[in-house]
Scaffold this motif. Structure first.
Motif, mmCIF file in Angstrom:
data_model
loop_
_atom_site.group_PDB
_atom_site.id
_atom_site.type_symbol
_atom_site.label_atom_id
_atom_site.label_comp_id
_atom_site.label_asym_id
_atom_site.label_seq_id
_atom_site.Cartn_x
_atom_site.Cartn_y
_atom_site.Cartn_z
ATOM 1 N N HIS A 227 1.423 -8.361 -3.527
ATOM 2 C CA HIS A 227 0.350 -7.968 -2.600
ATOM 3 C C HIS A 227 -0.311 -9.191 -1.960
ATOM 4 C CE1 HIS A 227 0.113 -3.653 -2.839
ATOM 5 N NE2 HIS A 227 0.178 -3.691 -4.161
ATOM 6 N N LYS A 228 -0.463 -10.268 -2.738
ATOM 7 C CA LYS A 228 -1.138 -11.468 -2.247
ATOM 8 C C LYS A 228 -0.187 -12.437 -1.554
ATOM 9 C CE LYS A 228 -4.377 -11.219 -6.098
ATOM 10 N NZ LYS A 228 -4.747 -11.828 -7.373
ATOM 11 N N ALA A 229 1.110 -12.210 -1.670
ATOM 12 C CA ALA A 229 2.102 -13.184 -1.207
ATOM 13 C C ALA A 229 2.126 -13.333 0.302
ATOM 14 C CB ALA A 229 3.489 -12.794 -1.701
ATOM 15 N N GLU A 230 2.180 -14.575 0.728
ATOM 16 C CA GLU A 230 2.379 -14.889 2.132
ATOM 17 C C GLU A 230 3.579 -15.799 2.314
ATOM 18 O OE1 GLU A 230 -1.181 -16.274 3.952
ATOM 19 O OE2 GLU A 230 -2.372 -14.609 3.194
ATOM 20 N N ALA A 231 4.085 -16.317 1.212
ATOM 21 C CA ALA A 231 5.244 -17.215 1.250
ATOM 22 C C ALA A 231 6.183 -16.823 0.107
ATOM 23 C CB ALA A 231 4.795 -18.659 1.085
ATOM 24 N N PRO A 232 7.450 -17.185 0.194
ATOM 25 C CA PRO A 232 8.396 -16.874 -0.888
ATOM 26 C C PRO A 232 7.969 -17.528 -2.201
ATOM 27 C CG PRO A 232 9.558 -17.657 1.059
ATOM 28 C CD PRO A 232 8.102 -17.866 1.310
ATOM 29 N N PHE A 233 8.268 -16.856 -3.298
ATOM 30 C CA PHE A 233 7.954 -17.413 -4.612
ATOM 31 C C PHE A 233 8.921 -16.876 -5.657
ATOM 32 C CE2 PHE A 233 5.439 -13.533 -4.395
ATOM 33 C CZ PHE A 233 5.597 -12.970 -5.646
ATOM 34 N N LEU A 234 9.004 -17.613 -6.759
ATOM 35 C CA LEU A 234 9.760 -17.174 -7.934
ATOM 36 C C LEU A 234 8.764 -16.692 -8.971
ATOM 37 C CD1 LEU A 234 12.482 -19.919 -8.375
ATOM 38 C CD2 LEU A 234 12.881 -17.509 -7.954
ATOM 39 N N PHE A 235 9.105 -15.607 -9.639
ATOM 40 C CA PHE A 235 8.220 -15.037 -10.647
ATOM 41 C C PHE A 235 9.034 -14.826 -11.921
ATOM 42 C CE2 PHE A 235 6.096 -11.520 -12.830
ATOM 43 C CZ PHE A 235 4.775 -11.945 -12.794
ATOM 44 N N ARG A 236 8.585 -15.422 -13.009
ATOM 45 C CA ARG A 236 9.287 -15.269 -14.290
ATOM 46 C C ARG A 236 8.968 -13.900 -14.879
ATOM 47 N NH1 ARG A 236 11.720 -18.124 -18.366
ATOM 48 N NH2 ARG A 236 11.185 -17.506 -20.468
ATOM 49 N N ILE A 237 10.027 -13.159 -15.205
ATOM 50 C CA ILE A 237 9.821 -11.819 -15.744
ATOM 51 C C ILE A 237 9.801 -11.869 -17.258
ATOM 52 C CG2 ILE A 237 10.816 -10.629 -13.770
ATOM 53 C CD1 ILE A 237 13.369 -10.246 -15.413
ATOM 54 N N GLU A 238 9.069 -10.941 -17.828
ATOM 55 C CA GLU A 238 9.008 -10.783 -19.276
ATOM 56 C C GLU A 238 9.687 -9.466 -19.622
ATOM 57 O OE1 GLU A 238 4.923 -11.027 -20.480
ATOM 58 O OE2 GLU A 238 4.641 -12.934 -19.451
ATOM 59 N N PRO A 239 10.921 -9.534 -20.122
ATOM 60 C CA PRO A 239 11.636 -8.293 -20.423
ATOM 61 C C PRO A 239 11.029 -7.565 -21.619
ATOM 62 C CG PRO A 239 12.884 -10.180 -21.167
ATOM 63 C CD PRO A 239 11.690 -10.714 -20.432
ATOM 64 N N ILE A 240 11.151 -6.243 -21.577
ATOM 65 C CA ILE A 240 10.685 -5.442 -22.710
ATOM 66 C C ILE A 240 11.602 -5.680 -23.901
ATOM 67 C CG2 ILE A 240 10.342 -3.085 -23.550
ATOM 68 C CD1 ILE A 240 9.589 -2.342 -20.666
ATOM 69 N N VAL A 241 12.897 -5.648 -23.659
ATOM 70 C CA VAL A 241 13.893 -5.912 -24.703
ATOM 71 C C VAL A 241 15.095 -6.607 -24.086
ATOM 72 C CG1 VAL A 241 13.343 -3.959 -26.204
ATOM 73 C CG2 VAL A 241 14.931 -3.639 -24.337
ATOM 74 N N GLY A 242 15.863 -7.248 -24.959
ATOM 75 C CA GLY A 242 17.219 -7.606 -24.637
ATOM 76 C C GLY A 242 17.566 -8.806 -23.813
ATOM 77 N N PRO A 243 18.696 -8.663 -23.098
ATOM 78 C CA PRO A 243 19.383 -9.806 -22.516
ATOM 79 C C PRO A 243 18.761 -10.362 -21.241
ATOM 80 C CG PRO A 243 20.524 -7.812 -21.906
ATOM 81 C CD PRO A 243 19.404 -7.417 -22.846
ATOM 82 N N ASN A 244 17.649 -9.817 -20.767
ATOM 83 C CA ASN A 244 17.045 -10.295 -19.531
ATOM 84 C C ASN A 244 16.150 -11.512 -19.741
ATOM 85 O OD1 ASN A 244 18.286 -8.280 -18.124
ATOM 86 N ND2 ASN A 244 16.526 -6.915 -18.149
ATOM 87 N N ALA A 245 16.121 -12.046 -20.955
ATOM 88 C CA ALA A 245 15.235 -13.171 -21.251
ATOM 89 C C ALA A 245 15.556 -14.363 -20.362
ATOM 90 C CB ALA A 245 15.371 -13.560 -22.716
ATOM 91 N N ASN B 234 0.818 -1.219 0.000
ATOM 92 C CA ASN B 234 0.000 0.000 0.000
ATOM 93 C C ASN B 234 0.853 1.272 0.000
ATOM 94 O OD1 ASN B 234 -2.304 -1.657 0.093
ATOM 95 N ND2 ASN B 234 -2.165 -1.742 2.335
ATOM 96 N N GLU B 235 2.062 1.189 -0.489
ATOM 97 C CA GLU B 235 2.920 2.372 -0.647
ATOM 98 C C GLU B 235 3.117 2.609 -2.141
ATOM 99 O OE1 GLU B 235 4.378 4.450 1.644
ATOM 100 O OE2 GLU B 235 3.295 3.416 3.238
ATOM 101 N N SER B 236 3.277 3.852 -2.536
ATOM 102 C CA SER B 236 3.436 4.177 -3.950
ATOM 103 C C SER B 236 4.896 4.143 -4.398
ATOM 104 C CB SER B 236 2.842 5.553 -4.248
ATOM 105 O OG SER B 236 3.526 6.530 -3.476
ATOM 106 N N ALA B 237 5.819 3.999 -3.449
ATOM 107 C CA ALA B 237 7.242 3.985 -3.790
ATOM 108 C C ALA B 237 7.898 2.735 -3.204
ATOM 109 C CB ALA B 237 7.929 5.235 -3.255
ATOM 110 N N LEU B 238 9.014 2.394 -3.791
ATOM 111 C CA LEU B 238 9.810 1.292 -3.269
ATOM 112 C C LEU B 238 11.264 1.714 -3.208
ATOM 113 C CD1 LEU B 238 11.351 -0.056 -5.934
ATOM 114 C CD2 LEU B 238 9.124 -1.046 -6.267
ATOM 115 N N TYR B 239 12.029 1.028 -2.386
ATOM 116 C CA TYR B 239 13.444 1.337 -2.204
ATOM 117 C C TYR B 239 14.259 0.225 -2.840
ATOM 118 C CZ TYR B 239 11.538 4.541 1.197
ATOM 119 O OH TYR B 239 10.817 5.542 1.805
ATOM 120 N N SER B 240 15.240 0.658 -3.609
ATOM 121 C CA SER B 240 16.128 -0.279 -4.290
ATOM 122 C C SER B 240 17.558 0.077 -3.912
ATOM 123 C CB SER B 240 15.922 -0.125 -5.802
ATOM 124 O OG SER B 240 16.999 -0.623 -6.524
ATOM 125 N N SER B 241 18.473 -0.821 -4.217
ATOM 126 C CA SER B 241 19.874 -0.489 -3.976
ATOM 127 C C SER B 241 20.339 0.592 -4.954
ATOM 128 C CB SER B 241 20.744 -1.737 -4.123
ATOM 129 O OG SER B 241 20.646 -2.258 -5.425
#
Length: 184
Positions: free
Chosen positions: A153-171, A119-126
């Motif tokens: 938001h729904k998470a109660e336990a650790p999980f892995l989430f596959r990301i879909e990159p917009i472009v490039g080497p993050n596939a 419920n926050e609009s910002a997040l902190y990253s390194s």
């Protein structure tokens, strides 16, 4: 005499073919048996090699996940990251970002560590403080960042989430999410 010479050569050829057949058939059979046994042994060794590689990779992944779990627990107990400590204080936010950078140095498998409060609009990253949508879209270039936020938001336990990159080497990359209860 001419006849005996022809007869000798004919007997010679028969004798030669008989001996050749006697030696050739067992040689071919032994060669085939040796070949099939060598192929089976090679196949067995390859399977054992792959199994040991997979076991090693599995152990490495388990170790990295345990390290990330420990890192999440350390962050959860670090008073610098309590929501009331960060709220409205730019100096504390900068200290928290520097501390996230230090935590990031402890793990070689992660490209970033993100601290997100529900419920926050910002997040902190390194890398700094970002709005939720801008971080995933522009900083990490993830097309399905909104789905990730819903899942967080729904998470109660650790999980892995596959990301879909917009472009490039993050596939083919994944995000490891470890929800923790923060003090404050």
């Amino acid at each position: 005499m001419a006849r005996t010479g022809k007869r000798n050569t004919s007997v010679f050829y028969k004798y030669f073919l008989t001996n050749l057949t006697i030696f050739l058939i067992p040689f071919v059979i032994l060669g085939l048996l040796t070949f099939t046994m060598a192929v089976k042994q090679l196949k067995k060794e390859l399977e054992q090699n792959y199994e040991s590689r997979f076991a090693l990779i599995s152990g490495d992944i388990d170790k990295n996940i345990m390290d990330m779990r420990q890192l999440a627990i350390n962050i959860a107990y670090d008073t610098q990251f309590y929501p009331y400590h960060l709220k409205g204080n730019a100096l504390h936010e900068q200290d928290a970002i520097r501390q996230l950078q230090k935590y990031l140095n402890y793990t070689f498998i992660s490209s970033d560590i993100v601290l997100y409060y529900k419920n926050e609009s910002a997040l902190y990253s390194s890398k700094g403080k970002f709005s939720n949508s801008l971080y995933f879209l522009y900083e990490q270039k993830i097309a399905n960042g909104d789905q990730l936020l819903e899942r967080i938001h729904k998470a109660e336990a650790p999980f892995l989430f596959r990301i879909e990159p917009i472009v490039g080497p993050n596939a083919g990359q994944a995000v490891y999410v470890y929800p923790v209860a923060m003090g404050g």
